[in-house]
Design an enzyme around this catalytic site. Sequence first.
Site, mmCIF file in Angstrom:
data_model
loop_
_atom_site.group_PDB
_atom_site.id
_atom_site.type_symbol
_atom_site.label_atom_id
_atom_site.label_comp_id
_atom_site.label_asym_id
_atom_site.label_seq_id
_atom_site.Cartn_x
_atom_site.Cartn_y
_atom_site.Cartn_z
ATOM 1 N N CYS A 249 -12.423 -30.885 -14.168
ATOM 2 C CA CYS A 249 -10.997 -30.456 -14.805
ATOM 3 C C CYS A 249 -10.327 -31.128 -13.566
ATOM 4 O O CYS A 249 -10.065 -30.619 -12.269
ATOM 5 C CB CYS A 249 -11.294 -29.335 -15.351
ATOM 6 S SG CYS A 249 -12.076 -27.851 -13.843
ATOM 7 N N SER A 285 -14.528 -28.353 -10.675
ATOM 8 C CA SER A 285 -13.684 -28.125 -10.736
ATOM 9 C C SER A 285 -12.458 -29.671 -10.027
ATOM 10 O O SER A 285 -13.582 -29.990 -9.215
ATOM 11 C CB SER A 285 -12.165 -27.314 -10.156
ATOM 12 O OG SER A 285 -12.551 -27.121 -8.423
ATOM 13 N N ASP A 286 -11.237 -30.187 -9.537
ATOM 14 C CA ASP A 286 -10.942 -31.021 -8.604
ATOM 15 C C ASP A 286 -10.923 -30.251 -7.602
ATOM 16 O O ASP A 286 -10.699 -29.130 -7.684
ATOM 17 C CB ASP A 286 -9.469 -31.640 -9.326
ATOM 18 C CG ASP A 286 -9.439 -33.254 -8.096
ATOM 19 O OD1 ASP A 286 -9.762 -33.265 -7.394
ATOM 20 O OD2 ASP A 286 -9.204 -33.706 -8.722
ATOM 21 N N CYS A 287 -10.961 -30.539 -6.399
ATOM 22 C CA CYS A 287 -10.759 -29.939 -5.084
ATOM 23 C C CYS A 287 -9.073 -29.135 -4.917
ATOM 24 O O CYS A 287 -8.127 -29.643 -4.465
ATOM 25 C CB CYS A 287 -10.841 -30.834 -4.302
ATOM 26 S SG CYS A 287 -12.897 -31.198 -4.413
#
Length: 761
Positions: A249, A285-287
Amino acid sequence: MHLRILAGAGLVGLALAQPYPYEFPDCGDGIISSNPVCDRSLPPSERAAAMVEAMNVTEKLANLVRSAQGAARIGLPRYNAWNEALHGVAYAPGLNFPQSPPFNAATSFPMPVLLAAAFDDDLIEKVGVVIGTEARAWANHGYSGLTYWTPNVNTFKDPRWGRGSETPGEDALRVSRYAGAMIRGLEGDKAERRIVATCKHFAGNDFEDWNGVSRHDFDARLTLQDMAEYYLLPFQQCARDSKVGSFMCAYNAVNGVPSCANDYLMGTILREHWNWTETNNYITSDCEAVLDVSANHHYVETNAEGTAICFIRGMDNSCEYESTSDIPGAWNQGLLPEEVIDRALRRTYETLISAGYFDGDSSEYLSLGWADVNTPEAQELALQTVLDGTVLLKNDGTLPLELEEGATLAMVGFWANDSSKIIGGYSGRPPYARTPVWAAQQMGYKVNVATGPILQQNCTNDTWTEAALEAARKSDYILYFGGIDTSAAGETLDRYDIDWPRAQRALLKALSKLNKPLVVVQLGDQLDNTPLLRAEGINSILWTSWPGQDGGPGIMQLITGAKSPAGRLPVTQYPASYVNDIPITEMSLRPTSETPGRTYRWYADAVQPFGYGLHYTEFKPTFAEFPSSISIQELVAGCDNAYPDTCAFPPLTVQVANDGSRTSDYVALVFLAGEYGPAPYPFKTLATYGRLRDIAAGEEATAELAWTFGDVARRDEDGNTVLYPGTYTVLLDEPTVATFEFELTGEAEILDHWPAPPTEE
Ligand SMILES: *[C@@H]1O[C@H](CO)[C@@H](O)[C@H](O)[C@H]1NC(C)=O
Ligand SMILES: *[C@@H]1O[C@H](CO)[C@@H](O)[C@H](O)[C@H]1NC(C)=O
Ligand SMILES: *[C@@H]1O[C@H](CO)[C@@H](O)[C@H](O)[C@H]1NC(C)=O
Ligand SMILES: *[C@@H]1O[C@H](CO)[C@@H](O)[C@H](O)[C@H]1NC(C)=O
Ligand SMILES: *[C@@H]1O[C@H](CO)[C@@H](O)[C@H](O)[C@H]1NC(C)=O
């Protein structure tokens, strides 16, 4: 002993004396082997549930992040989910390139935008097999995890995007078919996944940081129609059709809700509408996207609340750094229910199980090792992708150069002999990086080499022109290697202008005055090539993006005519003024009174359009017979697929005669146009394509092109996929060289009902 090397931080060679933390669980006779998670006779869901059941709460909380701590008590090792392989195994926090063999280098292909330019799905699958094989070898030997954060399937809708070259271009069909082929290659076609691929960034992430707006606080406003037919179409391929192992995401919000907390995206569309729930997968998730939910989107007040809401709404693993994660807070404040934690962990372990993580010696791909990395076949394929993707944008007959014995080449420009420029972003360490100068010397040509300016350098501080002219004066031919440098287009580096750099234009002008054959080889993303296309002194232009480890040999084989270029632009080349006409943050695709529209589908004034590409030979392509009238109701009655848009439309045959004098590939691009379905008209959209290989001079070849109901359908304003009655014009090639019409008769049929959005918060 394995040593962990800090990768990607520029600290090459710094080895910490710490055992390498990533390993497969010991399902042989380790502590964990008595847990049913190691029992291959059970379904993955039961195995994963048994794993989660064995963990206490402290252990569960420590394994919800990408840098998962494992649980020593029960024999679960640490695991780092962050591994990269965009165009070859790449540096990432979970992945290690030691200084010396084995596992010190991996095959490096061109950037995806150039791979896409070959318009050949089989080629993409072959590349995927090489990358997946090498990646699995890395994992088998403790140098990486099994979860790889590739491919990037966001559509490249604005030329300024610094990460556009990571994508397969601007067209949703091209990106979708690339995604399907790449995932098949990476994950393999067996019950066990070779590695876990990740489709990112879900959804609407197609700029980074521009004019005060960042991906971390941006709210992408997407209409249902634009979502269904453009922004989300490649993700539909990933989830519903390719059943990919993982999704990421995005940082940005979509229609008011941060992507990683977006129930409509992750729940309603991804898991329910695309039926992704039952196929052993999870969402990362993206970081720092979780932190963004509170800190930048201000969707909730605290990071603890943001963390809880992401997990509750369907994200399963948080890529936070220790300092930015507040999983403990979410738990301690009672915001994160244990059932939600368990669901997230079950999904994570089901995904790892799908790639043999808990299979001990029985894992299908365990034999892959260093001998399967950098094979001669892989190196050959890296070269072939440059030959297949590179696009000929201008040619007055100068190319291919017929080089007489002893001919001398001036090789001028910043990347003529700079191996650091050809590899591109998100890369690893290639086994070699061969420049054009290296290749020319191998081929036995005499070369005079001079560098050139890159981007911002001024003509007033010119340290290159004299040397370049000197090299050119001594030579019979001038090859200029320019365009955009890697360092100027990358993550968080969106552009503000798409003009050729002034200093490069000045140098080209000076070179062209010498009246010698002058060929420009353009690196990087698209620029407005108008001045170069107009300049009579510039004879030819080849575009090669970032061509990877064999960029130099590939380019030189094309320039000398050993091979013929047949790639096509996978993106529109916009005029420089485009950047003044629309902000990068504008998501709507169709033109309005204020905006010019986006991509070849909705923007008409391209300098060179999507699909453009010249050849060394003359092709005469034609359509074979096709039914003049087809009943929609009969089509639909004959379609048994669970998703009717995937049913095959009657195949289309294209015949191509090579009337020129050179063997060449030919890419058949087929577009649809007409006035049916939703306005605005006229519209034109890619409907199918295929690449014919090695058509000899004087020969003919035939391609049967597959397409689906979905490729012929259009999306209405609610996002539904609809087959509309009407007269369809089928167009061949860009520019169009042949057309015919057919009629779809009967009533419109909805092939896919797009899920209704929630009422906006
Ligand atoms: C879980 O087990 C670990 C040992 O692995 C222990 O340190 C921790 O206190 C336990 N937590 C709970 C809540 O029982
Ligand atoms: C090209 O670059 C390599 C590596 O920097 C260097 O050794 C070589 O001399 C250069 N070749 C020419 C012709 O300048
Ligand atoms: C470009 O030139 C201007 C003055 O003409 C100077 O102020 C600026 O520093 C120069 N920039 C670069 C990158 O050379
Ligand atoms: C001029 O160019 C040199 C060498 O490229 C560079 O070191 C210097 O900073 C530049 N000066 C200006 C004013 O841009
Ligand atoms: C959705 O997935 C489930 C489980 O894999 C499967 O049984 C069902 O047939 C799928 N539905 C469709 C429409 O494909």
